[in-house]
Design a protein around this motif. Structure first.
Motif, PDB file in Angstrom:
ATOM      1  N   ALA A 122       0.840  -1.211   0.000  1.00 25.03           N
ATOM      2  CA  ALA A 122       0.000   0.000   0.000  1.00 25.03           C
ATOM      3  C   ALA A 122       0.867   1.251   0.000  1.00 25.03           C
ATOM      4  CB  ALA A 122      -0.935  -0.013   1.204  1.00 25.03           C
ATOM      5  N   ASP A 123       1.953   1.239   0.766  1.00 27.35           N
ATOM      6  CA  ASP A 123       2.869   2.386   0.809  1.00 27.35           C
ATOM      7  C   ASP A 123       3.516   2.644  -0.548  1.00 27.35           C
ATOM      8  OD1 ASP A 123       2.347   2.851   3.475  1.00 27.35           O
ATOM      9  OD2 ASP A 123       4.205   1.931   4.193  1.00 27.35           O
ATOM     10  N   ARG A 124       3.653   1.608  -1.341  1.00 33.27           N
ATOM     11  CA  ARG A 124       4.234   1.748  -2.681  1.00 33.27           C
ATOM     12  C   ARG A 124       3.199   2.194  -3.700  1.00 33.27           C
ATOM     13  NH1 ARG A 124       7.954  -2.996  -4.413  1.00 33.27           N
ATOM     14  NH2 ARG A 124       8.513  -1.365  -5.845  1.00 33.27           N
ATOM     15  N   GLY A 125       1.954   2.376  -3.253  1.00 36.53           N
ATOM     16  CA  GLY A 125       0.904   2.851  -4.147  1.00 36.53           C
ATOM     17  C   GLY A 125       0.256   1.748  -4.969  1.00 36.53           C
ATOM     18  N   ILE A 126       0.430   0.508  -4.559  1.00 43.95           N
ATOM     19  CA  ILE A 126      -0.156  -0.611  -5.303  1.00 43.95           C
ATOM     20  C   ILE A 126      -1.671  -0.593  -5.115  1.00 43.95           C
ATOM     21  CG2 ILE A 126      -0.165  -3.133  -5.593  1.00 43.95           C
ATOM     22  CD1 ILE A 126       2.525  -1.720  -6.314  1.00 43.95           C
ATOM     23  N   ASP A 127      -2.391  -0.837  -6.188  1.00 41.59           N
ATOM     24  CA  ASP A 127      -3.848  -0.836  -6.197  1.00 41.59           C
ATOM     25  C   ASP A 127      -4.403  -1.869  -5.213  1.00 41.59           C
ATOM     26  OD1 ASP A 127      -6.460  -0.118  -7.689  1.00 41.59           O
ATOM     27  OD2 ASP A 127      -6.368  -2.313  -7.834  1.00 41.59           O
ATOM     28  N   THR A 128      -5.490  -1.515  -4.536  1.00 40.50           N
ATOM     29  CA  THR A 128      -6.102  -2.384  -3.533  1.00 40.50           C
ATOM     30  C   THR A 128      -6.484  -3.743  -4.115  1.00 40.50           C
ATOM     31  OG1 THR A 128      -6.968  -0.414  -2.428  1.00 40.50           O
ATOM     32  CG2 THR A 128      -7.919  -2.523  -1.784  1.00 40.50           C
ATOM     33  N   ARG A 129      -7.010  -3.767  -5.325  1.00 42.19           N
ATOM     34  CA  ARG A 129      -7.402  -5.038  -5.946  1.00 42.19           C
ATOM     35  C   ARG A 129      -6.187  -5.934  -6.210  1.00 42.19           C
ATOM     36  NH1 ARG A 129     -12.682  -6.538  -5.481  1.00 42.19           N
ATOM     37  NH2 ARG A 129     -13.985  -4.729  -5.853  1.00 42.19           N
ATOM     38  N   LEU A 130      -5.071  -5.320  -6.584  1.00 41.75           N
ATOM     39  CA  LEU A 130      -3.860  -6.099  -6.820  1.00 41.75           C
ATOM     40  C   LEU A 130      -3.320  -6.655  -5.496  1.00 41.75           C
ATOM     41  CD1 LEU A 130      -1.863  -7.152  -8.880  1.00 41.75           C
ATOM     42  CD2 LEU A 130      -0.625  -4.992  -8.699  1.00 41.75           C
ATOM     43  N   ILE A 131      -3.367  -5.856  -4.438  1.00 33.30           N
ATOM     44  CA  ILE A 131      -2.959  -6.346  -3.113  1.00 33.30           C
ATOM     45  C   ILE A 131      -3.872  -7.497  -2.695  1.00 33.30           C
ATOM     46  CG2 ILE A 131      -2.697  -5.772  -0.658  1.00 33.30           C
ATOM     47  CD1 ILE A 131      -2.042  -2.875  -1.558  1.00 33.30           C
ATOM     48  N   GLN A 132      -5.156  -7.361  -2.965  1.00 32.36           N
ATOM     49  CA  GLN A 132      -6.122  -8.419  -2.649  1.00 32.36           C
ATOM     50  C   GLN A 132      -5.716  -9.729  -3.334  1.00 32.36           C
ATOM     51  OE1 GLN A 132     -10.071  -7.790  -4.255  1.00 32.36           O
ATOM     52  NE2 GLN A 132     -10.941  -9.495  -3.113  1.00 32.36           N
ATOM     53  N   ASP A 133      -5.434  -9.657  -4.620  1.00 36.61           N
ATOM     54  CA  ASP A 133      -5.022 -10.849  -5.369  1.00 36.61           C
ATOM     55  C   ASP A 133      -3.701 -11.398  -4.845  1.00 36.61           C
ATOM     56  OD1 ASP A 133      -7.259 -10.618  -6.957  1.00 36.61           O
ATOM     57  OD2 ASP A 133      -6.182  -9.778  -8.677  1.00 36.61           O
ATOM     58  N   TYR A 134      -2.763 -10.515  -4.575  1.00 36.57           N
ATOM     59  CA  TYR A 134      -1.426 -10.915  -4.137  1.00 36.57           C
ATOM     60  C   TYR A 134      -1.479 -11.671  -2.810  1.00 36.57           C
ATOM     61  CZ  TYR A 134       3.632 -10.595  -3.565  1.00 36.57           C
ATOM     62  OH  TYR A 134       4.962 -10.900  -3.415  1.00 36.57           O
ATOM     63  N   LEU A 135      -2.306 -11.184  -1.885  1.00 43.38           N
ATOM     64  CA  LEU A 135      -2.415 -11.824  -0.574  1.00 43.38           C
ATOM     65  C   LEU A 135      -3.431 -12.963  -0.557  1.00 43.38           C
ATOM     66  CD1 LEU A 135      -2.185  -8.712   1.789  1.00 43.38           C
ATOM     67  CD2 LEU A 135      -0.399 -10.375   1.237  1.00 43.38           C
ATOM     68  N   LEU A 159      -7.866  -2.582   4.880  1.00 43.37           N
ATOM     69  CA  LEU A 159      -7.204  -2.099   6.092  1.00 43.37           C
ATOM     70  C   LEU A 159      -5.800  -1.606   5.772  1.00 43.37           C
ATOM     71  CD1 LEU A 159      -5.124  -3.740   8.399  1.00 43.37           C
ATOM     72  CD2 LEU A 159      -6.558  -5.550   7.527  1.00 43.37           C
ATOM     73  N   TYR A 160      -5.151  -2.166   4.763  1.00 45.01           N
ATOM     74  CA  TYR A 160      -3.799  -1.736   4.400  1.00 45.01           C
ATOM     75  C   TYR A 160      -3.805  -0.389   3.689  1.00 45.01           C
ATOM     76  CZ  TYR A 160      -2.974  -6.645   5.360  1.00 45.01           C
ATOM     77  OH  TYR A 160      -2.930  -7.880   5.959  1.00 45.01           O
ATOM     78  N   THR A 161      -4.801  -0.166   2.861  1.00 41.06           N
ATOM     79  CA  THR A 161      -4.829   1.080   2.092  1.00 41.06           C
ATOM     80  C   THR A 161      -5.569   2.200   2.823  1.00 41.06           C
ATOM     81  OG1 THR A 161      -6.744   0.258   0.875  1.00 41.06           O
ATOM     82  CG2 THR A 161      -4.589  -0.050  -0.139  1.00 41.06           C
ATOM     83  N   ALA A 162      -6.560   1.862   3.638  1.00 40.46           N
ATOM     84  CA  ALA A 162      -7.364   2.885   4.307  1.00 40.46           C
ATOM     85  C   ALA A 162      -6.544   3.704   5.304  1.00 40.46           C
ATOM     86  CB  ALA A 162      -8.552   2.246   5.024  1.00 40.46           C
ATOM     87  N   SER A 163      -5.550   3.094   5.919  1.00 43.23           N
ATOM     88  CA  SER A 163      -4.758   3.815   6.921  1.00 43.23           C
ATOM     89  C   SER A 163      -3.507   4.452   6.326  1.00 43.23           C
ATOM     90  CB  SER A 163      -4.367   2.862   8.052  1.00 43.23           C
ATOM     91  OG  SER A 163      -3.556   1.830   7.534  1.00 43.23           O
ATOM     92  N   ASN A 164      -3.381   4.411   5.022  1.00 42.72           N
ATOM     93  CA  ASN A 164      -2.194   4.924   4.356  1.00 42.72           C
ATOM     94  C   ASN A 164      -2.407   6.387   3.948  1.00 42.72           C
ATOM     95  OD1 ASN A 164      -0.052   5.513   2.742  1.00 42.72           O
ATOM     96  ND2 ASN A 164      -0.197   3.684   1.485  1.00 42.72           N
ATOM     97  N   SER A 165      -1.800   7.287   4.692  1.00 47.35           N
ATOM     98  CA  SER A 165      -1.968   8.717   4.410  1.00 47.35           C
ATOM     99  C   SER A 165      -1.307   9.129   3.095  1.00 47.35           C
ATOM    100  CB  SER A 165      -1.406   9.561   5.551  1.00 47.35           C
ATOM    101  OG  SER A 165      -0.013   9.355   5.682  1.00 47.35           O
ATOM    102  N   ARG A 166      -0.322   8.368   2.642  1.00 45.13           N
ATOM    103  CA  ARG A 166       0.376   8.708   1.399  1.00 45.13           C
ATOM    104  C   ARG A 166      -0.562   8.685   0.191  1.00 45.13           C
ATOM    105  NH1 ARG A 166       5.760   5.375   1.035  1.00 45.13           N
ATOM    106  NH2 ARG A 166       6.716   7.233   0.209  1.00 45.13           N
TER     107      ARG A 166
END
Length: 182
Positions: free
Chosen positions: A146-159, A169-176
């Motif tokens: 998420a800190d690297r700006g990866i799309d939420t859907r891609l993180i979903q697939d990756y994990l 939860l990973y992207t919602a708390s990311n102020s960046r």
């Protein structure tokens, strides 16, 4: 204050440096890198088999548990050398003809409890201000992506999440993510 449930990248590096002094340094460093880089649960990690790894094709099959989506991930440059070092050292372990990637001193599949114990010891040896456990590396992966700006859907697939609610939860708390709004 809520107890933090993930490790930062610098804390991951400290853990890896701490295992560098141990009896099973190559195995443990490889294990931490792979757990972090692929967001593995501890049972996914200790279930990795040699046949899941294709060094020539630079891929690894991640068999997700908890009804998650299993996927093929690339092997990253940062983990190739620790993996190759472990595979060379693994030849000297009892049970080296076993299918399991991570072996115990007795030549059996490394247990969940052994992985937890190794991480606790590494956390103490590295003087982390937080007591680490393997699932913190899975969360660290999600937050790092998420800190690297990866799309939420891609993180979903990756994990391997089936439900996006587990990923946000990973992207919602990311102020960046708000940096380029204005």
């Amino acid at each position: 204050m809520k107890k933090r449930k993930y490790l930062t990248m610098s804390e991951v590096r400290k853990l890896i440096n701490a295992v560098g002094q141990g009896d099973h340094a190559d195995r443990d460093a490889c294990l931490i890198w792979m757990c972090f880089l692929h967001g593995c649960r501890v049972s996914e990690l200790n279930s990795l088999r040699l046949s899941d790894i294709d060094l020539e094709g630079r891929t690894i099959m991640i068999n997700r548990l908890k009804n998650g989506f299993s996927t093929i991930h690339p092997l990253f440059d940062i983990e190739i050398e620790p993996l190759q070092q472990w595979l060379r050292k693994r030849l000297n372990y009892r049970g080296c003809d076993s299918e399991w990637l991570f072996l115990s001193r007795q030549g059996n599949r490394l247990s969940r409890q052994q992985i937890y114990k190794m991480m606790r010891k590494s956390g103490r040896d590295s003087a982390l201000s937080i007591a680490p456990h393997p699932h913190m590396l899975r969360h660290a992966c999600g937050y790092a992506l998420a800190d690297r700006g990866i799309d939420t859907r891609l993180i979903q697939d990756y994990l391997g999440h089936r439900n996006i609610r587990h990923t946000v939860l990973y992207t919602a708390s990311n102020s960046r993510r708000f940096l380029d709004i204005w």
